[in-house]
Design a protein around this motif. Structure first.
Motif, mmCIF file in Angstrom:
data_model
loop_
_atom_site.group_PDB
_atom_site.id
_atom_site.type_symbol
_atom_site.label_atom_id
_atom_site.label_comp_id
_atom_site.label_asym_id
_atom_site.label_seq_id
_atom_site.Cartn_x
_atom_site.Cartn_y
_atom_site.Cartn_z
ATOM 1 N N ARG A 69 0.778 -1.278 -0.207
ATOM 2 C CA ARG A 69 0.059 -0.027 0.047
ATOM 3 C C ARG A 69 0.848 1.038 0.052
ATOM 4 N N ARG A 70 1.920 1.356 0.784
ATOM 5 C CA ARG A 70 2.864 2.522 0.930
ATOM 6 C C ARG A 70 3.809 2.359 -0.079
ATOM 7 N N GLY A 72 4.138 0.517 -3.140
ATOM 8 C CA GLY A 72 3.543 0.615 -4.417
ATOM 9 C C GLY A 72 4.381 -0.418 -5.214
ATOM 10 N N ARG A 73 4.099 -0.017 -6.661
ATOM 11 C CA ARG A 73 4.694 -0.869 -7.652
ATOM 12 C C ARG A 73 6.404 -0.520 -7.637
ATOM 13 N N LEU A 124 -0.997 -3.348 -2.871
ATOM 14 C CA LEU A 124 -0.950 -2.815 -4.240
ATOM 15 C C LEU A 124 -2.286 -2.561 -4.934
#
Length: 197
Positions: A69-70, A72-73, A124
């Motif tokens: 979540r924080r 990311g990709r 994600l």
């Protein structure tokens, strides 16, 4: 693994399951089975093994969720190769999760490869944390329940069971290799016969 669990007890079970759950390849199932076998031998308490395994799995997956979540990709693309999470593999897992919805979180717990990246991919994909936590807890409870019960019931017979399974695995691999060789030989023979004047 039995030696590790004999030495570190509940901490050994928790540590292995925890790191596996947030994305580091580790033998989580084996740690739970080893803890359950130790409980079957009277060295640990089976309820404590199951509770420790459950909590480690849920907390580890929550950390994975936060990483996804924080970070990311970009974070996964930068460091994913160290834990065998390539961009291609991430795309496949994320697509699978979006198509199947939250129930895949439960199923993923039983699938090697998906289990390690379950939390990261859920984070994600933008899944709400409460939804993830509920489904993740169900999956962790079923997963820990299955392996701790199996290991506990196997008890002192675990080495014999492992030897029997490995013997059958060798036979299965040999049969698979022979089947592939026979298939390739037949295919080559057909192409030679079909291409002959």
């Amino acid at each position: 693994m039995l030696d590790l669990i004999d030495r570190f007890g509940y901490l050994g079970v928790a540590g292995v399951v925890f790191v596996e759950s947030f994305g580091i390849p580790a033998p989580g199932e084996t740690a739970i089975i080893a803890g359950a076998v130790a409980a079957g031998r009277g060295h640990l308490d089976i309820v404590a093994v199951a509770v420790v395994g459950f909590l480690a799995a849920v907390i580890g997956d929550t950390i994975g969720f936060e990483i996804g979540r924080r970070g990311g990709r970009p974070l996964v693309h930068r460091f994913g190769r160290y834990v065998r999470l390539t961009p291609e593999r991430l795309d496949k897992v994320q697509g699978f999760m979006s198509r199947q919805g939250p129930k895949i979180i439960v199923v993923a717990r039983f699938v090697e490869g998906l289990r390690q990246f379950n939390g990261i991919v859920a984070g994600l994909s933008g899944l709400p944390y409460r939804t993830f936590l509920a489904w993740n807890a169900v999956g962790a409870a079923l997963w820990v329940g299955l392996w701790s019960t199996g290991g506990y019931l196997a008890g002192d017979h675990i080495e014999q069971i492992a030897k029997t399974l490995s013997r059958y695995a060798v036979i299965a691999v040999a049969v698979a290799i022979l089947a592939v060789i026979a298939y390739l030989w037949r295919r080559r023979r057909k192409s030679t016969v079909g291409g002959a004047p």
